[in-house]
Write a protein that holds these residues in place. Structure first.
Motif, PDB file in Angstrom:
ATOM      1  N   HIS A 179       0.903  -1.247   0.136  1.00  0.00           N
ATOM      2  CA  HIS A 179      -0.087  -0.189   0.033  1.00  0.00           C
ATOM      3  C   HIS A 179       0.908   1.098  -0.075  1.00  0.00           C
ATOM      4  O   HIS A 179       0.645   2.190  -0.983  1.00  0.00           O
ATOM      5  CB  HIS A 179      -0.989  -0.153   1.193  1.00  0.00           C
ATOM      6  N   PHE A 180       1.813   1.276   0.867  1.00  0.00           N
ATOM      7  CA  PHE A 180       2.618   2.686   0.986  1.00  0.00           C
ATOM      8  C   PHE A 180       3.701   2.688   0.144  1.00  0.00           C
ATOM      9  O   PHE A 180       4.220   3.677  -0.325  1.00  0.00           O
ATOM     10  CB  PHE A 180       3.169   2.801   2.600  1.00  0.00           C
ATOM     11  N   TRP A 181       4.279   1.587  -0.305  1.00  0.00           N
ATOM     12  CA  TRP A 181       5.251   1.477  -1.245  1.00  0.00           C
ATOM     13  C   TRP A 181       4.807   1.942  -2.787  1.00  0.00           C
ATOM     14  O   TRP A 181       5.360   2.586  -3.475  1.00  0.00           O
ATOM     15  CB  TRP A 181       5.876   0.257  -1.582  1.00  0.00           C
ATOM     16  N   ALA A 182       3.548   1.635  -2.765  1.00  0.00           N
ATOM     17  CA  ALA A 182       2.878   2.075  -4.190  1.00  0.00           C
ATOM     18  C   ALA A 182       2.671   3.503  -4.402  1.00  0.00           C
ATOM     19  O   ALA A 182       3.043   4.378  -5.191  1.00  0.00           O
ATOM     20  CB  ALA A 182       1.467   1.486  -4.321  1.00  0.00           C
ATOM     21  N   LEU A 183       2.408   4.313  -3.045  1.00  0.00           N
ATOM     22  CA  LEU A 183       2.436   5.619  -2.950  1.00  0.00           C
ATOM     23  C   LEU A 183       3.775   6.319  -3.036  1.00  0.00           C
ATOM     24  O   LEU A 183       3.885   7.003  -3.752  1.00  0.00           O
ATOM     25  CB  LEU A 183       1.764   6.027  -1.621  1.00  0.00           C
ATOM     26  N   GLN A 211       9.356  -6.349  -4.378  1.00  0.00           N
ATOM     27  CA  GLN A 211       8.844  -6.286  -3.094  1.00  0.00           C
ATOM     28  C   GLN A 211       7.213  -6.105  -3.173  1.00  0.00           C
ATOM     29  O   GLN A 211       6.750  -6.645  -2.238  1.00  0.00           O
ATOM     30  CB  GLN A 211       9.817  -5.575  -2.168  1.00  0.00           C
ATOM     31  N   ILE A 212       6.956  -5.190  -3.513  1.00  0.00           N
ATOM     32  CA  ILE A 212       5.526  -4.962  -3.660  1.00  0.00           C
ATOM     33  C   ILE A 212       4.657  -6.228  -4.158  1.00  0.00           C
ATOM     34  O   ILE A 212       3.762  -6.736  -3.453  1.00  0.00           O
ATOM     35  CB  ILE A 212       5.032  -3.808  -4.544  1.00  0.00           C
ATOM     36  N   PHE A 213       5.223  -6.749  -5.085  1.00  0.00           N
ATOM     37  CA  PHE A 213       4.659  -8.266  -5.756  1.00  0.00           C
ATOM     38  C   PHE A 213       4.616  -9.066  -4.572  1.00  0.00           C
ATOM     39  O   PHE A 213       3.686 -10.002  -4.553  1.00  0.00           O
ATOM     40  CB  PHE A 213       5.295  -8.549  -6.993  1.00  0.00           C
ATOM     41  N   VAL A 214       5.860  -9.378  -4.032  1.00  0.00           N
ATOM     42  CA  VAL A 214       6.134 -10.494  -3.023  1.00  0.00           C
ATOM     43  C   VAL A 214       5.214 -10.299  -1.864  1.00  0.00           C
ATOM     44  O   VAL A 214       4.320 -11.023  -1.478  1.00  0.00           O
ATOM     45  CB  VAL A 214       7.475 -10.394  -2.529  1.00  0.00           C
ATOM     46  N   TYR A 215       4.802  -8.964  -1.266  1.00  0.00           N
ATOM     47  CA  TYR A 215       4.054  -8.705  -0.304  1.00  0.00           C
ATOM     48  C   TYR A 215       2.688  -8.750  -0.821  1.00  0.00           C
ATOM     49  O   TYR A 215       1.662  -9.029   0.200  1.00  0.00           O
ATOM     50  CB  TYR A 215       4.350  -7.265   0.249  1.00  0.00           C
ATOM     51  N   ALA A 251      -0.720  -5.841  -9.053  1.00  0.00           N
ATOM     52  CA  ALA A 251       0.870  -5.788  -8.599  1.00  0.00           C
ATOM     53  C   ALA A 251       1.873  -6.319  -9.690  1.00  0.00           C
ATOM     54  O   ALA A 251       2.573  -5.761  -9.853  1.00  0.00           O
ATOM     55  CB  ALA A 251       0.889  -6.567  -7.360  1.00  0.00           C
ATOM     56  N   TRP A 252       1.240  -7.228 -10.265  1.00  0.00           N
ATOM     57  CA  TRP A 252       1.759  -7.951 -11.480  1.00  0.00           C
ATOM     58  C   TRP A 252       2.267  -7.026 -12.634  1.00  0.00           C
ATOM     59  O   TRP A 252       2.922  -6.727 -13.411  1.00  0.00           O
ATOM     60  CB  TRP A 252       1.269  -9.128 -11.853  1.00  0.00           C
ATOM     61  N   ARG A 253       1.113  -6.220 -12.903  1.00  0.00           N
ATOM     62  CA  ARG A 253       1.117  -5.025 -13.954  1.00  0.00           C
ATOM     63  C   ARG A 253       2.142  -4.108 -13.620  1.00  0.00           C
ATOM     64  O   ARG A 253       2.853  -3.739 -14.396  1.00  0.00           O
ATOM     65  CB  ARG A 253      -0.477  -4.616 -14.366  1.00  0.00           C
ATOM     66  N   LEU A 254       1.988  -3.708 -12.579  1.00  0.00           N
ATOM     67  CA  LEU A 254       3.325  -2.725 -11.886  1.00  0.00           C
ATOM     68  C   LEU A 254       4.698  -3.398 -12.143  1.00  0.00           C
ATOM     69  O   LEU A 254       5.391  -2.429 -12.597  1.00  0.00           O
ATOM     70  CB  LEU A 254       2.705  -2.308 -10.322  1.00  0.00           C
ATOM     71  N   LEU A 255       4.522  -4.396 -11.767  1.00  0.00           N
ATOM     72  CA  LEU A 255       6.082  -5.218 -11.719  1.00  0.00           C
ATOM     73  C   LEU A 255       6.539  -5.212 -13.204  1.00  0.00           C
ATOM     74  O   LEU A 255       7.609  -4.949 -13.368  1.00  0.00           O
ATOM     75  CB  LEU A 255       5.879  -6.560 -11.183  1.00  0.00           C
ATOM     76  N   ARG A 256       5.630  -5.303 -14.149  1.00  0.00           N
ATOM     77  CA  ARG A 256       5.972  -5.402 -15.722  1.00  0.00           C
ATOM     78  C   ARG A 256       6.039  -4.330 -16.306  1.00  0.00           C
ATOM     79  O   ARG A 256       6.533  -4.257 -17.397  1.00  0.00           O
ATOM     80  CB  ARG A 256       5.032  -6.463 -16.250  1.00  0.00           C
ATOM     81  N   THR A 257       5.543  -3.163 -15.594  1.00  0.00           N
ATOM     82  CA  THR A 257       5.648  -1.917 -16.240  1.00  0.00           C
ATOM     83  C   THR A 257       6.979  -1.341 -16.187  1.00  0.00           C
ATOM     84  O   THR A 257       7.546  -0.913 -15.128  1.00  0.00           O
ATOM     85  CB  THR A 257       4.451  -0.857 -15.611  1.00  0.00           C
ATOM     86  N   LYS A 258       7.754  -0.708 -17.391  1.00  0.00           N
ATOM     87  CA  LYS A 258       8.880  -0.029 -17.391  1.00  0.00           C
ATOM     88  C   LYS A 258       8.849   1.297 -17.499  1.00  0.00           C
ATOM     89  O   LYS A 258       9.679   2.212 -16.980  1.00  0.00           O
ATOM     90  CB  LYS A 258       9.613  -0.836 -18.469  1.00  0.00           C
ATOM     91  N   GLU A 259       8.115   1.931 -18.285  1.00  0.00           N
ATOM     92  CA  GLU A 259       7.985   3.429 -18.830  1.00  0.00           C
ATOM     93  C   GLU A 259       7.634   4.244 -17.737  1.00  0.00           C
ATOM     94  O   GLU A 259       6.610   3.583 -16.808  1.00  0.00           O
ATOM     95  CB  GLU A 259       7.214   3.437 -20.115  1.00  0.00           C
TER      96      GLU A 259
END
Length: 298
Positions: A179-183, A211-215, A251-259
């Motif tokens: 939650h907070f690391w996404a912020l 780490q976001i994905f793992v959590y 979380a997976w989409r965030l992990l795979r996003t590069k730009e």
């Protein structure tokens, strides 16, 4: 020199948006606890937990007023905006802390009061004064403070801590980092300017996203514990599965996003969803429990 403080400024010190989640999770812990509680005493207990949470927020703003003045999302808080002095915030938060703990102890029991006192101490001293400015793991360890309310609510009824309340604690505890690391991912310039070692500023975006994905995997798994341990039914299980899968997908989409722009957008979407996630999961747990109780009287 501070301007004339308004009632709204003192309310802002209590961090009402954060308090909503604290109050709701505490209500869930109190309602699902076995044995029941007098409704008036229950309302007093929840009010004490809310006041204690608000006191923690006020003391957090007192201590963090220097960095709040730097960060864009906190610059308009009452202290950096000059509407309330640091001393006023310190007195306000301290008085509310003592009041909430004493009233909870007198109204319910001293186990609940002790847990509330420890929660305030943990958030103000351990997290705010120590961890927040010293380690990128600040929110992982410090997140325990935000996870205690359902335990306090449960203890207000039973005078004890149980496996069920610890599981509720664990769900919130594991939810806090993603939650907070996404912020932090889309506000990392703010944290960098303030010198707060949030995860993206210390280890980089790629490691933070992993780490976001793992959590997220861990919190989705922990949300299944009520089912696996036998104290939640089909309604809760269905909701936990759907919401957990949605959390994992984001979380997976965030992990795979590069730009960069797309990454910040994905982080914001995940952050907003995570707010809803915890409310939905706890509401489902509450609903499932009440349906089970109602069914037992049929």
């Amino acid at each position: 020199m501070t301007g004339e403080a308004r009632v709204e400024d003192y309310l802002a010190l209590l961090k009402p948006s954060v308090m909503q989640l604290v109050v709701f999770t505490a209500i869930v812990g109190l309602v699902v606890a076995p044995g029941g509680i007098n409704p008036i005493i229950g309302v007093i207990a929840i009010a004490c937990i809310a006041i204690g949470a608000g006191a923690s927020g006020a003391l957090n703003m007192w201590y963090d007023s220097d960095i709040d003045a730097i960060m864009s999302r906190t610059q308009n808080r009452p202290i950096p905006a000059g509407r309330i002095s640091r001393e006023e915030a310190l007195i306000f938060g301290s008085v509310l802390s003592v009041f909430s703990v004493l009233l909870l102890g007198l109204a319910t029991n001293w186990v609940a009061a002790g847990l509330l006192a420890f929660t305030i101490f943990f958030y103000v001293v351990v997290y705010t004064m120590w961890l927040k400015r010293s380690t990128p793991q600040n929110i992982v360890i410090g997140g325990a403070a935000g996870a205690f309310p359902p335990i306090v609510g449960w203890a207000a009824v039973t005078g004890s801590v149980s496996m069920e309340s610890v599981v509720l604690f664990l769900i919130i505890f594991l939810w806090t980092p993603p939650h907070f690391w996404a912020l932090a991912l889309y506000k990392q310039s703010d944290y960098g300017a303030a010198g707060v070692p949030m995860m993206p500023n210390v280890v980089g975006e790629a490691s933070t996203k992993m780490q976001i994905f793992v959590y997220t995997v861990l919190v989705a798994a922990s949300a299944m514990l009520p089912t696996w341990l036998g104290f939640a039914g089909g309604v809760y299980t269905a909701v936990a599965v759907v919401t957990g899968a949605s959390f994992l997908i984001l979380a997976w989409r965030l992990l795979r996003t590069k730009e960069d722009v797309a990454m910040r957008k994905a982080a914001r979407v995940l952050f907003n969803y995570s707010l809803s996630y915890l409310f939905i999961v706890f509401f489902a747990f509450l609903t499932d429990n009440l349906l089970t109780r109602f069914g037992s009287f049929m």
